[in-house]
Design a protein around this motif. Sequence first.
Motif, PDB file in Angstrom:
ATOM      1  N   ARG A 106       0.664  -1.194  -0.164  1.00 10.52           N
ATOM      2  CA  ARG A 106       0.147  -0.304   0.019  1.00 10.52           C
ATOM      3  C   ARG A 106       0.491   1.712  -0.397  1.00 10.52           C
ATOM      4  NH1 ARG A 106      -3.143  -3.773   3.748  1.00 10.52           N
ATOM      5  NH2 ARG A 106      -4.869  -4.481   2.603  1.00 10.52           N
ATOM      6  N   MET A 107       2.679   0.904   0.029  1.00  9.37           N
ATOM      7  CA  MET A 107       2.853   2.321  -0.292  1.00  9.37           C
ATOM      8  C   MET A 107       3.995   2.177  -1.205  1.00  9.37           C
ATOM      9  SD  MET A 107       4.506   2.066   3.992  1.00  9.37           S
ATOM     10  CE  MET A 107       6.167   3.126   3.806  1.00  9.37           C
ATOM     11  N   THR A 108       4.139   3.558  -1.843  1.00  8.19           N
ATOM     12  CA  THR A 108       4.827   3.818  -2.698  1.00  8.19           C
ATOM     13  C   THR A 108       6.727   3.648  -2.483  1.00  8.19           C
ATOM     14  OG1 THR A 108       5.501   6.295  -2.254  1.00  8.19           O
ATOM     15  CG2 THR A 108       3.066   6.022  -3.497  1.00  8.19           C
ATOM     16  N   VAL A 109       7.160   3.458  -3.454  1.00 10.29           N
ATOM     17  CA  VAL A 109       8.406   3.465  -3.476  1.00 10.29           C
ATOM     18  C   VAL A 109       9.079   4.273  -2.511  1.00 10.29           C
ATOM     19  CG1 VAL A 109      10.759   3.056  -5.385  1.00 10.29           C
ATOM     20  CG2 VAL A 109       8.746   1.647  -5.154  1.00 10.29           C
ATOM     21  N   GLU A 110       8.527   5.756  -2.536  1.00 10.78           N
ATOM     22  CA  GLU A 110       9.056   6.438  -1.662  1.00 10.78           C
ATOM     23  C   GLU A 110       9.202   6.571  -0.454  1.00 10.78           C
ATOM     24  OE1 GLU A 110       9.425  11.631  -2.575  1.00 10.78           O
ATOM     25  OE2 GLU A 110       7.485  10.225  -3.415  1.00 10.78           O
ATOM     26  N   LYS A 111       7.920   5.966  -0.573  1.00 12.74           N
ATOM     27  CA  LYS A 111       7.744   6.383   1.004  1.00 12.74           C
ATOM     28  C   LYS A 111       7.903   5.028   1.695  1.00 12.74           C
ATOM     29  CE  LYS A 111       3.196   8.151   1.264  1.00 12.74           C
ATOM     30  NZ  LYS A 111       1.438   8.366   1.190  1.00 12.74           N
ATOM     31  N   ILE A 112       8.245   3.269   1.219  1.00 13.60           N
ATOM     32  CA  ILE A 112       9.166   2.828   2.059  1.00 13.60           C
ATOM     33  C   ILE A 112      10.532   2.771   2.241  1.00 13.60           C
ATOM     34  CG2 ILE A 112      10.080   0.465   1.037  1.00 13.60           C
ATOM     35  CD1 ILE A 112       7.577  -0.019  -0.820  1.00 13.60           C
ATOM     36  N   SER A 144      14.534   7.958 -10.723  1.00 14.52           N
ATOM     37  CA  SER A 144      13.819   8.722  -9.359  1.00 14.52           C
ATOM     38  C   SER A 144      12.186   8.757 -10.348  1.00 14.52           C
ATOM     39  CB  SER A 144      13.857  10.117  -9.338  1.00 14.52           C
ATOM     40  OG  SER A 144      13.638  10.103 -10.842  1.00 14.52           O
ATOM     41  N   SER A 145      12.037   7.884 -11.328  1.00 15.28           N
ATOM     42  CA  SER A 145      10.288   8.091 -11.748  1.00 15.28           C
ATOM     43  C   SER A 145      10.296   6.638 -10.745  1.00 15.28           C
ATOM     44  CB  SER A 145      11.437   7.251 -13.676  1.00 15.28           C
ATOM     45  OG  SER A 145      11.381   6.420 -13.580  1.00 15.28           O
ATOM     46  N   PHE A 146      10.949   5.550 -10.531  1.00 13.16           N
ATOM     47  CA  PHE A 146      10.064   4.707  -9.485  1.00 13.16           C
ATOM     48  C   PHE A 146       9.664   5.069  -8.277  1.00 13.16           C
ATOM     49  CE2 PHE A 146      12.900   2.348 -12.644  1.00 13.16           C
ATOM     50  CZ  PHE A 146      12.834   0.688 -12.312  1.00 13.16           C
ATOM     51  N   LYS A 147       9.660   5.763  -8.148  1.00 10.23           N
ATOM     52  CA  LYS A 147       9.495   6.534  -6.600  1.00 10.23           C
ATOM     53  C   LYS A 147       7.438   6.481  -6.343  1.00 10.23           C
ATOM     54  CE  LYS A 147      11.268  11.066  -6.320  1.00 10.23           C
ATOM     55  NZ  LYS A 147      12.237  12.230  -5.875  1.00 10.23           N
ATOM     56  N   SER A 148       7.178   6.651  -7.455  1.00 11.63           N
ATOM     57  CA  SER A 148       5.901   7.106  -7.138  1.00 11.63           C
ATOM     58  C   SER A 148       5.019   5.328  -7.750  1.00 11.63           C
ATOM     59  CB  SER A 148       4.769   7.362  -8.247  1.00 11.63           C
ATOM     60  OG  SER A 148       5.682   7.222  -9.615  1.00 11.63           O
ATOM     61  N   LYS A 149       6.124   4.083  -7.695  1.00 18.57           N
ATOM     62  CA  LYS A 149       5.410   3.563  -8.216  1.00 18.57           C
ATOM     63  C   LYS A 149       4.959   2.151  -6.981  1.00 18.57           C
ATOM     64  CE  LYS A 149       7.865   3.108 -12.550  1.00 18.57           C
ATOM     65  NZ  LYS A 149       6.225   3.455 -13.751  1.00 18.57           N
ATOM     66  N   TYR A 150       4.435   1.224  -6.728  1.00 20.89           N
ATOM     67  CA  TYR A 150       3.424   0.542  -6.066  1.00 20.89           C
ATOM     68  C   TYR A 150       4.929  -1.051  -6.247  1.00 20.89           C
ATOM     69  CZ  TYR A 150       0.442   4.317  -4.535  1.00 20.89           C
ATOM     70  OH  TYR A 150      -0.135   4.801  -3.795  1.00 20.89           O
ATOM     71  N   PRO A 151       5.283  -1.548  -5.416  1.00 24.55           N
ATOM     72  CA  PRO A 151       5.405  -2.508  -4.899  1.00 24.55           C
ATOM     73  C   PRO A 151       4.883  -3.678  -6.072  1.00 24.55           C
ATOM     74  CG  PRO A 151       5.443  -2.746  -2.999  1.00 24.55           C
ATOM     75  CD  PRO A 151       5.003  -1.297  -3.779  1.00 24.55           C
ATOM     76  N   ASP A 152       4.034  -4.228  -6.587  1.00 30.30           N
ATOM     77  CA  ASP A 152       3.114  -4.510  -7.614  1.00 30.30           C
ATOM     78  C   ASP A 152       3.346  -4.107  -9.094  1.00 30.30           C
ATOM     79  OD1 ASP A 152       0.673  -2.796  -7.484  1.00 30.30           O
ATOM     80  OD2 ASP A 152      -0.469  -4.053  -7.248  1.00 30.30           O
ATOM     81  N   GLU A 153       3.837  -2.538  -8.924  1.00 31.19           N
ATOM     82  CA  GLU A 153       4.543  -2.245 -10.918  1.00 31.19           C
ATOM     83  C   GLU A 153       5.525  -2.841 -10.506  1.00 31.19           C
ATOM     84  OE1 GLU A 153       0.982   1.152 -10.842  1.00 31.19           O
ATOM     85  OE2 GLU A 153       2.413   2.018  -9.316  1.00 31.19           O
ATOM     86  N   ILE A 154       6.153  -3.163 -10.719  1.00 30.42           N
ATOM     87  CA  ILE A 154       7.676  -3.456 -10.757  1.00 30.42           C
ATOM     88  C   ILE A 154       8.329  -4.454 -10.702  1.00 30.42           C
ATOM     89  CG2 ILE A 154       8.093  -1.251 -10.103  1.00 30.42           C
ATOM     90  CD1 ILE A 154      10.066  -1.870  -7.955  1.00 30.42           C
ATOM     91  N   SER A 155       9.312  -5.165 -11.123  1.00 26.80           N
ATOM     92  CA  SER A 155       9.176  -6.739 -11.238  1.00 26.80           C
ATOM     93  C   SER A 155      10.268  -7.362  -9.888  1.00 26.80           C
ATOM     94  CB  SER A 155      10.732  -6.478 -12.319  1.00 26.80           C
ATOM     95  OG  SER A 155      11.724  -5.769 -12.134  1.00 26.80           O
ATOM     96  N   GLY A 156      11.064  -8.234 -10.229  1.00 31.87           N
ATOM     97  CA  GLY A 156      11.088  -8.660  -8.483  1.00 31.87           C
ATOM     98  C   GLY A 156      12.664  -8.487  -8.629  1.00 31.87           C
TER      99      GLY A 156
END
Length: 295
Positions: A106-112, A144-156
């Motif tokens: 439920r958290m974005t990469v930036e918040k994590i 920095s484009s990854f900051k707004s993504k959620y874990p299920d939106e990116i690869s393992g």
Amino acid sequence: MNSDHILDVRHLKQYFHINKNLTIKAIDDVSFQIGKGEIFGLVGETGSGKSTIARTIMGIYPPTDGEVHFKGNMISDKKIFHQNKKEIQRNIQIIFQDSAAALNPRMTVEKIIAEPLKINHILSGKRELKKEVDSLLLQVGLDSSFKSKYPDEISGGQRQRVAIARCIGMNPDLIIADEPIASLDISIQAQIVTLFQTLQKQHGFTFLFIAHDLSIIRFISDKVGVMLHGKMMEMAPTKELFENSLHPYTKALLSAVPVPDPIYERNKKILTFDVDSVQKDGHLIEVSPGHFVYQ
């Protein structure tokens, strides 16, 4: 304790009492030390007790017996652990195998990445946090484009990089990497291992690197411990262990490692080892400087 040793594990035991007739000895009298800036590779088959060691060092499981010393403090002692809990948790960081379960969906990469920095009062201002998150992402090979993504939106592999960024943000003294590449594709595994080496050179982190792949352990480690059924079978500097292994279990493991030579592969003999033949009351003997064998 040697002042150069960041971690000193002494006669560690972790027994799980399932019922009155069944006790699982997950760790059975294991001792090892890790020097400052060293990468210690812990290898063994599934169920050998590697991950239980990681969780016991972290304080997730209280040990049945034995001692864990971190920077001179006996952190396996409940009182000492609770007195220094914040400092210990900040200075020992763990990277788990399953990055999907380790990151809050439920958290974005930036918040994590920013959360532990805020909780531990390392940084508080929004601008400083933003700058640090950008820097940490860059260090693990993400932009920095990854900051707004959620874990299920990116690869393992990208999720594992985020987990590494969150970990190194704390600037810990010891990083425990518990099979951090086991669930990744082969090509991504190589990238993550190289990343660990780069970070270790840049920051001087001390690593306990847990894996069951001997070729990766050989590539990354300064020293290696081989585990079986909760016991340490052999422990030596990496070069010594791979070129002069003495325990028959280590020899059997090494004989099964693939070699990029089809002629050798066709003709090689894979050694076998009867795991039930291990004596329950043996212990590690130093057979040459720094080389220990279970006897």
